[in-house]
Design a protein around this motif. Structure first.
Motif, PDB file in Angstrom:
ATOM      1  N   ARG A 166      -8.619 -10.008   4.491  1.00 36.88           N
ATOM      2  CA  ARG A 166      -7.558 -11.245   3.968  1.00 36.88           C
ATOM      3  C   ARG A 166      -7.793 -12.429   3.809  1.00 36.88           C
ATOM      4  O   ARG A 166      -7.596 -13.635   3.118  1.00 36.88           O
ATOM      5  CB  ARG A 166      -6.272 -11.226   4.844  1.00 36.88           C
ATOM      6  CG  ARG A 166      -5.027 -11.484   4.296  1.00 36.88           C
ATOM      7  CD  ARG A 166      -3.926 -11.260   5.093  1.00 36.88           C
ATOM      8  NE  ARG A 166      -2.728 -11.207   4.176  1.00 36.88           N
ATOM      9  CZ  ARG A 166      -2.239 -12.348   3.987  1.00 36.88           C
ATOM     10  NH1 ARG A 166      -2.515 -13.575   4.290  1.00 36.88           N
ATOM     11  NH2 ARG A 166      -0.817 -12.387   3.247  1.00 36.88           N
ATOM     12  N   ALA A 177       0.345 -12.552   0.079  1.00 37.04           N
ATOM     13  CA  ALA A 177      -0.873 -12.454  -0.731  1.00 37.04           C
ATOM     14  C   ALA A 177      -0.170 -12.051  -2.372  1.00 37.04           C
ATOM     15  O   ALA A 177       0.623 -11.367  -2.417  1.00 37.04           O
ATOM     16  CB  ALA A 177      -1.505 -10.924  -0.312  1.00 37.04           C
ATOM     17  N   ILE A 182      -4.379  -9.377  -3.497  1.00 36.93           N
ATOM     18  CA  ILE A 182      -4.633  -8.225  -2.964  1.00 36.93           C
ATOM     19  C   ILE A 182      -5.626  -7.189  -3.698  1.00 36.93           C
ATOM     20  O   ILE A 182      -6.426  -6.329  -3.006  1.00 36.93           O
ATOM     21  CB  ILE A 182      -2.994  -7.285  -3.378  1.00 36.93           C
ATOM     22  CG1 ILE A 182      -2.128  -7.952  -2.297  1.00 36.93           C
ATOM     23  CG2 ILE A 182      -3.270  -5.807  -2.969  1.00 36.93           C
ATOM     24  CD1 ILE A 182      -0.667  -7.446  -2.643  1.00 36.93           C
ATOM     25  N   ALA A 212      -0.528  -9.958   6.943  1.00 33.54           N
ATOM     26  CA  ALA A 212      -0.376  -8.943   5.690  1.00 33.54           C
ATOM     27  C   ALA A 212       0.914  -8.088   5.864  1.00 33.54           C
ATOM     28  O   ALA A 212       1.230  -7.815   7.011  1.00 33.54           O
ATOM     29  CB  ALA A 212      -1.390  -7.954   6.020  1.00 33.54           C
ATOM     30  N   GLU A 216       1.169  -4.622   1.350  1.00 30.82           N
ATOM     31  CA  GLU A 216      -0.059  -5.093   1.224  1.00 30.82           C
ATOM     32  C   GLU A 216      -1.066  -4.176   1.775  1.00 30.82           C
ATOM     33  O   GLU A 216      -1.978  -3.491   1.250  1.00 30.82           O
ATOM     34  CB  GLU A 216      -0.427  -6.506   1.886  1.00 30.82           C
ATOM     35  CG  GLU A 216      -1.851  -7.011   1.617  1.00 30.82           C
ATOM     36  CD  GLU A 216      -1.677  -8.482   2.139  1.00 30.82           C
ATOM     37  OE1 GLU A 216      -2.993  -8.889   2.543  1.00 30.82           O
ATOM     38  OE2 GLU A 216      -0.888  -9.140   2.190  1.00 30.82           O
TER      39      GLU A 216
END
Length: 557
Positions: A166, A177, A182, A212, A216
């Motif tokens: 990440r 994200a 991703i 996250a 995700e």
């Protein structure tokens, strides 16, 4: 590497419910070459070791290790080798030193987890560690190559840290994200898996992995499940305190929804709010197993936890990385906002529960003005100074630049005992090795399981407990029966110990006392403990996942 013949050892194969038996065991060329009735195994060249009355078992496997840097900077690895640990799984809690793309990312990670592993300066890297290639890598493959070149005391396998993915894709920020970000993480995950990682970890109370979303994480788990048979996801989930059970359920649901095997890392039910609630967790796990979800878990056999002091901050205060965090700590208005989140309302860094400073013990400190703080509770230091505990907390964070560890005295013994009795339980030390004020689990996890909980309390027989520490984790890692098993053709990762005297000796006051009762430790046939004394030998192999899903060893010698 000289052959070794153990004479009349009581062999514990590591298999579930396998009966011990007395045998001679010959080790040659890093493998177990022969097992036979006493007096039937001969070798003209082997060193002969009288093992009468001793247990010979597979080496212990640490399913949750923070030895990522210590395998290089402290290669004798006394803490783990002295207690019979021969294999470790690193890359834990979603943050480690690979993969990175830039020097700035490496610098940020080094600062963030300095309390776990230390942080040698650039000058030290050019002098003391100039030949190790410390921090010169960028990919997981290059990091594993570095371990091989420098030789490791234990075997080592690595999980891909989701926090790194990440960080590289999204930066250190608390933002959703994008689809493109991703997919960037998916590319990074595939690269790391292709370079030998055995699965993925996350630290969902640590930045930036904690930002996250469940969806995700699900994308990454789907990739693991679809493309890498045998790989698993090892989450440090979103809370071990308030809403702990809901956090466990989120992870189990990921396994059910994606088909990805789930290994619940340091599966505790801490904090007073969760006292006596371990049976609820275990019913949840059993329900998932009954529904076909592949779930396992590990624990350490102690009550207190251990982390970095900065981990107690709310996630918004840590967004942007260490430099931004320190700027916020210098802002009076933000400091008060942090105080309320930590002490009054309870924040995500404190697992949703207001922090009790009587429970927080300061780990090793770096700044000269903090000398004498290590090993003391923050509340006690505050009383001695006539200062609010929150100010002591802020002072340590700023002066040590977030690099201080801490012990959290928050466990419940009934929960610890209940969870370790589960059929999917394994041992994991979660040991921070940096500094002088350590949690005793760094030196005592495996011998405490065997001496205290198995022999002294009688919760298990020693052979039963050994399955938790050997064959079960080996099966999860995909290395059984070559490791985690005593059998002809298996790797000679072996521990010879006295079942009557084996015990942990490390305490909170003296955390580096080595265990008693460990007489010999072999790692791939190399003698690492000889008659109770560390040899300094490094016989470990790097265990990499192959394209066919098997996990194989590459020598670090």
């Amino acid at each position: 590497m000289e052959p070794i013949l153990f004479l009349s050892a009581t062999v514990i194969t590591g298999q579930e419910d396998a009966a011990p038996f007395v045998a001679d065991v010959l080790v040659s060329d890093g493998l177990i070459a022969q097992i036979g009735d006493p007096g039937t195994v001969e070798s003209a060249t082997a060193r002969r070791i009288d093992a009468h009355g001793q247990f010979l078992s597979p080496g212990f496997i640490d399913m949750h290790a923070h030895s990522d840097l210590y395998l290089i900077t402290s290669p004798a690895h006394e803490a783990k080798i002295s207690q019979g640990c021969t294999t470790e799984v690193v890359g834990q809690d979603g943050i480690s030193y690979a993969p990175v793309r830039t020097k700035e990312q490496m610098r940020a990670i080094r600062s963030q987890i300095a309390g776990w592993n230390g942080n040698p300066s650039d000058a030290e890297c050019q002098t003391t560690h100039k030949d190790t290639g410390l921090f010169a890598w960028r990919t997981v493959g290059e990091y594993l190559d570095c371990l091989e070149r420098n030789r490791t005391a234990t075997n080592v396998a690595m999980l891909v840290p989701q926090g790194n993915l990440r960080l590289l894709a999204c930066g250190p920020n608390d933002t959703p994200a994008s689809p493109e970000q991703i997919q960037d993480q998916v590319v990074l995950l595939r690269e790391a898996m292709g370079q030998g990682s055995i699965g993925m970890s996350s630290g969902l109370t640590y930045t930036p992995g904690m930002y996250a979303s469940t969806s995700e994480l699900a994308v990454l788990c789907q990739v693991l499940a679809a493309e890498y048979p045998g790989a698993f996801y090892a989450p440090h989930h979103r809370s071990y305190g308030f809403k702990a059970l809901e956090s466990y359920q989120e992870m189990i649901n990921l396994g059910q929804d994606t088909g990805c095997p789930i290994h619940l890392t340091h599966a505790t039910m801490n904090f007073s709010e969760n006292k006596g609630r371990a049976p609820e967790l275990l019913r949840m796990v059993d329900g998932a197993l009954g529904a076909g979800v592949d779930v396992t878990l590990d624990t350490y056999p102690y009550l207190p936890g251990c982390t970095t002091l900065a981990a107690l901050l709310p996630s918004w205060a840590s967004a942007g990385g260490p430099d931004e965090t320190l700027k916020r700590l210098g802002d009076a208005a933000l400091r008060d906002k942090i105080r309320v989140a930590v002490e009054v309302t309870g924040c995500d860094g404190g697992h949703g529960i207001p922090t009790n400073w009587e429970e927080i013990q300061i780990g090793s400190t770096q700044h000269a003005s903090l000398e004498g703080y290590a090993g003391r509770r923050i509340a006690e230091v505050a009383r001695s100074l006539g200062t609010p505990a929150m100010e002591v907390f802020f002072d340590i964070l700023v002066k040590d630049r977030l690099a201080t560890s801490c012990l959290m005295h928050i466990g419940d013994e009934d929960n610890v005992r209940a969870i370790m009795q589960h059929e999917k339980h394994m041992g994991g030390s979660d040991a921070i090795l940096h500094g002088e004020t350590l949690h005793p689990r760094a030196y005592g996890t495996f011998t405490r399981y065997l001496g205290h909980y198995a022999r002294d309390l009688g919760m298990f027989t020693i052979p039963q407990m050994l399955a938790h520490l050997t064959s079960r984790p080996a099966k999860r890692l995909g290395v059984y029966p070559f490791r985690g098993h005593v059998g002809v053709g298996s790797a000679a990762d072996l521990v010879l110990f006295d079942p009557r005297t084996i015990r942990d000796m490390a305490t909170f006051e003296q955390p580096k006392r080595t265990s008693e009762g460990i007489h010999f430790v072999l790692v791939n046939g190399v003698v690492a403990v000889d008659g109770g004394r560390l040899t300094g030998a490094r016989g470990g192999h790097v265990l990499r996942r192959n394209k066919d899903g098997s996990v194989g060893a590459t020598s670090s010698g």
